[in-house]
Design a protein around this motif. Structure first.
Motif, mmCIF file in Angstrom:
data_model
loop_
_atom_site.group_PDB
_atom_site.id
_atom_site.type_symbol
_atom_site.label_atom_id
_atom_site.label_comp_id
_atom_site.label_asym_id
_atom_site.label_seq_id
_atom_site.Cartn_x
_atom_site.Cartn_y
_atom_site.Cartn_z
ATOM 1 N N VAL A 1 9.504 -50.416 8.652
ATOM 2 C CA VAL A 1 8.973 -50.788 9.965
ATOM 3 C C VAL A 1 7.885 -51.850 9.811
ATOM 4 O O VAL A 1 7.791 -52.787 10.613
ATOM 5 C CB VAL A 1 8.425 -49.545 10.692
ATOM 6 C CG1 VAL A 1 7.760 -49.942 12.003
ATOM 7 C CG2 VAL A 1 9.557 -48.558 10.967
ATOM 8 N N SER B 1 2.950 -48.129 20.107
ATOM 9 C CA SER B 1 3.807 -49.122 19.460
ATOM 10 C C SER B 1 4.100 -50.280 20.393
ATOM 11 O O SER B 1 3.997 -51.454 20.021
ATOM 12 C CB SER B 1 5.128 -48.470 19.028
ATOM 13 O OG SER B 1 4.888 -47.337 18.246
ATOM 14 N N THR C 1 5.176 -42.124 8.988
ATOM 15 C CA THR C 1 6.174 -43.036 8.440
ATOM 16 C C THR C 1 6.454 -44.195 9.383
ATOM 17 O O THR C 1 6.721 -45.313 8.947
ATOM 18 C CB THR C 1 7.495 -42.269 8.168
ATOM 19 O OG1 THR C 1 7.209 -41.175 7.309
ATOM 20 C CG2 THR C 1 8.524 -43.156 7.515
ATOM 21 N N ASN C 2 6.390 -43.946 10.692
ATOM 22 C CA ASN C 2 6.724 -44.980 11.671
ATOM 23 C C ASN C 2 5.491 -45.715 12.182
ATOM 24 O O ASN C 2 5.378 -46.929 12.056
ATOM 25 C CB ASN C 2 7.503 -44.366 12.835
ATOM 26 C CG ASN C 2 8.255 -45.399 13.653
ATOM 27 O OD1 ASN C 2 7.667 -46.095 14.454
ATOM 28 N ND2 ASN C 2 9.546 -45.498 13.437
ATOM 29 N N ASP C 3 4.512 -44.978 12.718
ATOM 30 C CA ASP C 3 3.404 -45.634 13.411
ATOM 31 C C ASP C 3 2.364 -46.235 12.472
ATOM 32 O O ASP C 3 1.810 -47.304 12.766
ATOM 33 C CB ASP C 3 2.739 -44.649 14.372
ATOM 34 C CG ASP C 3 3.490 -44.561 15.695
ATOM 35 O OD1 ASP C 3 4.737 -44.482 15.630
ATOM 36 O OD2 ASP C 3 2.866 -44.582 16.754
ATOM 37 N N LYS D 1 3.105 -49.750 11.476
ATOM 38 C CA LYS D 1 2.920 -50.860 12.404
ATOM 39 C C LYS D 1 1.595 -51.569 12.131
ATOM 40 O O LYS D 1 1.518 -52.801 12.170
ATOM 41 C CB LYS D 1 2.997 -50.338 13.834
ATOM 42 C CG LYS D 1 4.422 -49.910 14.176
ATOM 43 C CD LYS D 1 4.471 -48.910 15.286
ATOM 44 C CE LYS D 1 5.900 -48.368 15.398
ATOM 45 N NZ LYS D 1 6.023 -47.225 16.281
ATOM 46 N N ILE E 1 13.060 -39.906 15.086
ATOM 47 C CA ILE E 1 12.021 -40.801 14.543
ATOM 48 C C ILE E 1 12.304 -41.157 13.090
ATOM 49 O O ILE E 1 12.207 -42.323 12.682
ATOM 50 C CB ILE E 1 10.633 -40.144 14.675
ATOM 51 C CG1 ILE E 1 10.270 -39.953 16.147
ATOM 52 C CG2 ILE E 1 9.573 -41.009 14.001
ATOM 53 C CD1 ILE E 1 9.082 -39.026 16.359
ATOM 54 N N SER F 1 15.185 -43.567 12.771
ATOM 55 C CA SER F 1 14.794 -44.914 13.192
ATOM 56 C C SER F 1 13.928 -45.603 12.148
ATOM 57 O O SER F 1 14.074 -46.801 11.896
ATOM 58 C CB SER F 1 14.049 -44.846 14.528
ATOM 59 O OG SER F 1 14.871 -44.298 15.534
ATOM 60 N N SER F 2 13.015 -44.851 11.538
ATOM 61 C CA SER F 2 12.169 -45.428 10.493
ATOM 62 C C SER F 2 13.002 -45.897 9.310
ATOM 63 O O SER F 2 12.719 -46.926 8.703
ATOM 64 C CB SER F 2 11.135 -44.397 10.023
ATOM 65 O OG SER F 2 10.275 -44.027 11.079
ATOM 66 N N SER G 1 11.322 -50.248 15.269
ATOM 67 C CA SER G 1 9.937 -49.986 15.653
ATOM 68 C C SER G 1 9.946 -49.068 16.864
ATOM 69 O O SER G 1 9.749 -49.488 18.000
ATOM 70 C CB SER G 1 9.216 -51.295 15.971
ATOM 71 O OG SER G 1 7.869 -51.046 16.268
ATOM 72 N N THR H 1 7.228 -43.199 19.089
ATOM 73 C CA THR H 1 7.268 -41.752 18.903
ATOM 74 C C THR H 1 6.939 -41.027 20.206
ATOM 75 O O THR H 1 7.432 -39.931 20.454
ATOM 76 C CB THR H 1 6.269 -41.329 17.805
ATOM 77 O OG1 THR H 1 4.970 -41.833 18.128
ATOM 78 C CG2 THR H 1 6.689 -41.880 16.462
#
Length: 413
Positions: free
Chosen positions: A63, A106, A190-192, A195, A266, A269-270, A275, A278
């Motif tokens: 991401v 995000s 892992t996702n946010d 960013k 989530i 997607s990660s 992006s 969540t």
């Protein structure tokens, strides 16, 4: 460490401030249902979420690469542009936190970056295919997919536990909720957290500190993970209240289904570099879980306000980011003016929030009032088994009561 100029240092600090606001803004995503059902005490929940957010920050950089290498043309971006983008994202996060609305940090970041980039280098500097394919489409698909999955999982959970002891079942699902909440926290990190890694990496590339195609340095990953973990530990109690009590009333089976469904969406997607919001995923799964229980309802008045906030996030952050970029373009004094504006606005929002404090001690005390649609659905929903007998029993006076009060109404009256 790479050579860092004063302006680049300001941008990095501002990015970490955004990461901090992202943490307390999105704590509700992982822990609202766990807190509302009583599976974990509020302080324990946010502490566990903070640790797992930090761990999640080290699991992937896909991401981060989407942001630093894919969304905008990095060759035409200056550090001032990224600073302006962060101003738009931070202010939107704080405003929505103040009113307790679960909006997407995000998308606030993406909106600020797109608006500031367009103001600086024109629309050609934004990669529209990446914006649509990896930001906008997931924004629409994520809550729908997570909601449907949570609704089906909730129905399956109740069916499987239909003949089981209610207390034992609730205890088991609360334990499952703790595990699934941990998975959501891990997925959130892992996702946010990535960013912010992507934004800092983009700033380092724009400032000439690292090569254009470089991955986030280790110190960037660590600092972003720590910032989001600290914000998570402090807890965005206003949004936790809305997510846990404002959208629907959740039982342990529903909380487990909602969090497991959201975490799956989530993490998937990660893995492919979307992006994803969540907030959208968890909100969709909470509403799906609310609809999945027989007799369960969603408070659509709250959901409608939330949908409006979702729709405004990208354009509102983009407008603020574009305005901030225009002011920073006036020179160093313009950048200083934007920084003062950000600090003053943040302080004002904080002071307003102190008029009605929401924290770990009262996060579950006040529920969102039901709207017209919710009330109507509840009125026509058949009562659970046993409630009719309870109601009839309540209307029949005990023999001693009848003897003592001959005027007491009987069931035949």
């Amino acid at each position: 460490m790479e050579h860092i100029t004063l302006l680049l240092g300001i941008v990095i600090v501002t990015a970490l401030v955004f990461d901090f606001t992202n943490g307390f803004h999105d704590t509700a995503n992982a822990m609202a249902t766990t807190i509302s059902t009583g599976a974990l005490k509020p302080k324990v929940a946010v502490a566990m979420s903070a640790v797992l957010n930090l761990v999640g920050a080290f699991l992937s950089v896909e991401v981060a690469n989407t942001i630093s290498k894919g969304l905008v043309d990095e060759s035409g971006i200056q550090p001032e542009v990224i600073f302006a983008a962060l101003v738009g994202a931070i202010l939107w996060n704080l405003l929505t936190w103040l009113v307790g609305l679960p909006s997407s940090s995000s998308h606030a970041l993406m909106g600020g970056l797109v608006g500031a980039t367009i103001a600086s280098a024109g629309t050609g500097a934004v990669h529209g295919d990446v914006l649509v394919g990896k930001v906008l489409l997931p924004a629409v698909a994520a809550p729908i997919v997570a909601g449907i999955a949570a609704m089906l999982a909730t129905r399956l959970s109740y069916r499987l536990s239909k003949n089981a002891d209610a207390k034992a079942t609730a205890k088991g699902y609360r334990a499952g909720q703790i595990a699934s909440a941990g998975l959501v926290s891990l997925a959130h990190g892992t996702n946010d957290a990535q960013k912010t890694m992507g934004i800092i990496t983009l700033a380092l590339i724009a400032g000439g500190a690292i090569a254009p195609d470089a991955d986030p340095p280790v110190w960037v990953i660590l600092s972003a993970g720590l910032a989001i973990a600290l914000g998570t530990y402090l807890g965005g109690w206003r949004i936790i209240r809305t997510m846990g009590k404002g959208l629907t009333d959740l039982q342990p089976q529903q909380g487990f289904a909602a969090q497991t469904s959201a975490a799956t969406v989530i993490l998937a997607s990660s893995h492919i570099g979307f992006s994803l919001s969540t907030t959208h995923s968890v909100s969709g799964s909470v509403m799906g879980a609310g609809l999945g229980r027989k007799g369960g309802v969603v408070r659509w008045s709250t959901a409608t306000r939330m949908f409006v906030a979702w729709g405004l996030t990208l354009p509102a952050a983009a407008l603020v980011g574009a305005g901030a970029e225009w002011v920073t373009g006036l020179g160093d004094w313009g950048t200083a003016l934007v920084a003062v504006f950000l600090i003053a606005s943040s302080a004002a929002i904080w002071r307003i929030s102190r008029r009605e404090v929401v924290d770990a001690t009262n996060v579950n005390e006040t529920e969102e009032p039901a709207g017209v649609v919710t009330t109507a659905i509840a009125a026509v929903t058949p009562p659970p088994a046993g409630s009719i007998t309870d109601d009839l029993t309540a209307t029949i006076p005990a023999p001693a009561e009848t003897a003592a009060n001959p005027s007491a109404p009987s069931a035949m009256a």
